[in-house]
Write a protein that holds these residues in place. Structure first.
Motif, short mmCIF file in Angstrom:
data_model
loop_
_atom_site.label_atom_id
_atom_site.label_comp_id
_atom_site.label_asym_id
_atom_site.label_seq_id
_atom_site.Cartn_x
_atom_site.Cartn_y
_atom_site.Cartn_z
N ALA A 18 -10.87 28.54 17.12
CA ALA A 18 -10.32 28.86 18.45
C ALA A 18 -11.11 29.99 19.11
CB ALA A 18 -8.85 29.23 18.32
N LEU A 19 -11.66 30.90 18.32
CA LEU A 19 -12.45 32.00 18.85
C LEU A 19 -13.77 31.51 19.45
CD1 LEU A 19 -12.48 35.15 18.96
CD2 LEU A 19 -13.69 35.08 16.77
N PHE A 20 -14.36 30.47 18.85
CA PHE A 20 -15.65 29.95 19.29
C PHE A 20 -15.56 28.84 20.32
CE2 PHE A 20 -17.20 32.46 15.88
CZ PHE A 20 -18.54 32.67 16.13
N GLU A 21 -14.47 28.09 20.37
CA GLU A 21 -14.38 26.94 21.25
C GLU A 21 -14.54 27.23 22.74
OE1 GLU A 21 -10.85 24.93 19.82
OE2 GLU A 21 -12.09 23.52 18.69
N PRO A 22 -14.17 28.41 23.25
CA PRO A 22 -14.43 28.67 24.67
C PRO A 22 -15.92 28.62 25.03
CG PRO A 22 -12.81 30.23 23.84
CD PRO A 22 -13.35 29.46 22.66
N TYR A 23 -16.80 28.75 24.04
CA TYR A 23 -18.24 28.73 24.30
C TYR A 23 -18.84 27.33 24.21
CZ TYR A 23 -17.84 33.75 23.98
OH TYR A 23 -17.46 35.06 24.20
N GLY A 24 -18.09 26.38 23.63
CA GLY A 24 -18.60 25.02 23.51
C GLY A 24 -18.03 24.30 22.30
N ALA A 25 -18.60 23.13 22.01
CA ALA A 25 -18.14 22.31 20.90
C ALA A 25 -18.43 22.98 19.56
CB ALA A 25 -18.82 20.95 20.95
N VAL A 26 -17.45 22.91 18.66
CA VAL A 26 -17.58 23.46 17.32
C VAL A 26 -17.41 22.32 16.32
CG1 VAL A 26 -16.59 25.06 15.63
CG2 VAL A 26 -16.65 25.69 18.05
N THR A 27 -18.44 22.04 15.54
CA THR A 27 -18.33 20.96 14.55
C THR A 27 -17.80 21.45 13.21
OG1 THR A 27 -20.66 21.24 13.99
CG2 THR A 27 -20.13 19.51 15.55
N MET A 28 -17.95 22.75 12.93
CA MET A 28 -17.44 23.30 11.69
C MET A 28 -17.20 24.79 11.86
SD MET A 28 -18.49 24.82 8.29
CE MET A 28 -20.13 25.16 8.72
N ALA A 29 -16.06 25.26 11.37
CA ALA A 29 -15.74 26.69 11.35
C ALA A 29 -15.03 26.93 10.03
CB ALA A 29 -14.86 27.07 12.52
N GLU A 30 -15.69 27.63 9.12
CA GLU A 30 -15.16 27.77 7.77
C GLU A 30 -15.23 29.20 7.27
OE1 GLU A 30 -16.75 26.11 3.63
OE2 GLU A 30 -16.19 24.54 5.06
N VAL A 31 -14.05 29.80 7.08
CA VAL A 31 -13.97 31.12 6.48
C VAL A 31 -14.27 30.95 4.99
CG1 VAL A 31 -12.43 33.04 5.90
CG2 VAL A 31 -12.29 31.98 8.16
#
Length: 97
Positions: A18-31
Protein backbone atom coordinates in the motif's frame (compact mmCIF):
# COMPACT_ATOMS: atom_id res chain seq x y z
CA UNK A 1 14.13 -4.80 -7.35
CA UNK A 2 13.88 -2.18 -4.61
CA UNK A 3 15.39 -2.53 -1.13
CA UNK A 4 13.44 -1.00 1.77
CA UNK A 5 15.31 -0.76 5.06
CA UNK A 6 14.75 0.53 8.59
CA UNK A 7 11.19 -0.82 8.64
CA UNK A 8 9.28 -0.97 11.87
CA UNK A 9 8.93 -4.63 12.88
CA UNK A 10 5.11 -4.36 12.79
CA UNK A 11 4.99 -3.49 9.06
CA UNK A 12 3.44 -6.28 6.99
CA UNK A 13 3.81 -7.03 3.29
CA UNK A 14 0.29 -5.67 2.70
CA UNK A 15 1.16 -2.36 4.39
CA UNK A 16 4.35 -2.19 2.35
CA UNK A 17 2.45 -2.78 -0.90
CA UNK A 18 0.00 0.00 0.00
CA UNK A 19 2.96 2.33 0.64
CA UNK A 20 4.34 1.78 -2.89
CA UNK A 21 1.13 1.52 -4.94
CA UNK A 22 0.56 5.30 -5.23
CA UNK A 23 3.72 5.36 -7.37
CA UNK A 24 2.61 2.60 -9.76
CA UNK A 25 2.08 -1.13 -10.22
CA UNK A 26 3.66 -3.41 -7.62
CA UNK A 27 4.24 -7.03 -8.62
CA UNK A 28 5.81 -8.08 -5.31
CA UNK A 29 6.18 -6.54 -1.85
CA UNK A 30 7.71 -8.87 0.71
CA UNK A 31 8.86 -8.08 4.23
CA UNK A 32 11.77 -10.40 5.03
CA UNK A 33 11.17 -12.54 8.13
CA UNK A 34 13.29 -14.81 10.29
CA UNK A 35 12.62 -18.41 9.35
CA UNK A 36 12.55 -19.72 12.92
CA UNK A 37 10.41 -17.06 14.56
CA UNK A 38 8.52 -15.43 11.68
CA UNK A 39 9.56 -12.02 13.09
CA UNK A 40 10.35 -9.22 10.66
CA UNK A 41 14.03 -8.64 9.93
CA UNK A 42 13.39 -4.90 9.46
CA UNK A 43 13.79 -4.80 5.70
CA UNK A 44 11.87 -5.74 2.58
CA UNK A 45 12.08 -6.17 -1.17
CA UNK A 46 9.66 -4.60 -3.62
CA UNK A 47 9.36 -5.26 -7.33
CA UNK A 48 7.82 -2.74 -9.71
CA UNK A 49 7.74 -3.62 -13.44
CA UNK A 50 7.95 -0.03 -14.68
CA UNK A 51 11.43 1.46 -14.16
CA UNK A 52 10.16 5.05 -14.20
CA UNK A 53 7.58 4.31 -11.51
CA UNK A 54 10.20 2.44 -9.46
CA UNK A 55 12.58 5.43 -9.60
CA UNK A 56 9.73 7.73 -8.55
CA UNK A 57 8.95 5.48 -5.59
CA UNK A 58 12.61 5.42 -4.53
CA UNK A 59 12.88 9.21 -4.77
CA UNK A 60 9.53 9.76 -3.05
CA UNK A 61 9.98 7.33 -0.16
CA UNK A 62 13.70 7.39 0.66
CA UNK A 63 14.19 9.25 3.93
CA UNK A 64 10.45 9.59 4.57
CA UNK A 65 9.20 8.76 8.07
CA UNK A 66 7.02 5.68 8.33
CA UNK A 67 6.00 4.54 11.82
CA UNK A 68 8.42 7.16 13.21
CA UNK A 69 11.41 5.67 11.34
CA UNK A 70 13.17 7.21 8.32
CA UNK A 71 13.00 4.66 5.50
CA UNK A 72 16.03 3.65 3.46
CA UNK A 73 14.80 3.00 -0.08
CA UNK A 74 17.15 2.28 -2.95
CA UNK A 75 17.82 -0.05 -5.83
CA UNK A 76 18.62 -3.49 -4.49
CA UNK A 77 22.21 -4.65 -4.99
CA UNK A 78 23.27 -8.29 -5.17
CA UNK A 79 24.06 -9.74 -1.77
CA UNK A 80 27.80 -10.18 -1.16
CA UNK A 81 28.93 -13.63 -0.15
CA UNK A 82 32.02 -14.92 1.62
CA UNK A 83 33.26 -16.08 -1.79
CA UNK A 84 32.99 -12.47 -3.08
CA UNK A 85 35.18 -11.28 -0.22
CA UNK A 86 37.87 -13.84 -1.03
CA UNK A 87 37.88 -13.22 -4.78
CA UNK A 88 37.94 -9.44 -4.45
CA UNK A 89 40.68 -9.51 -1.84
CA UNK A 90 38.30 -8.07 0.73
CA UNK A 91 39.70 -10.14 3.58
CA UNK A 92 43.14 -11.34 2.59
CA UNK A 93 45.19 -9.33 0.21
CA UNK A 94 44.13 -7.50 -2.86
CA UNK A 95 46.02 -4.55 -4.21
CA UNK A 96 49.39 -6.31 -4.10
CA UNK A 97 51.71 -5.91 -7.00
Amino acid sequence: MIYVGNLDYTVTSDVLRALFEPYGAVTMAEVQVRSRTGQSRGFALVEMPNATEARAAIEGLNGQNHHDRPLTVNESRPRRTVRDLYTSGGWYGGGHG
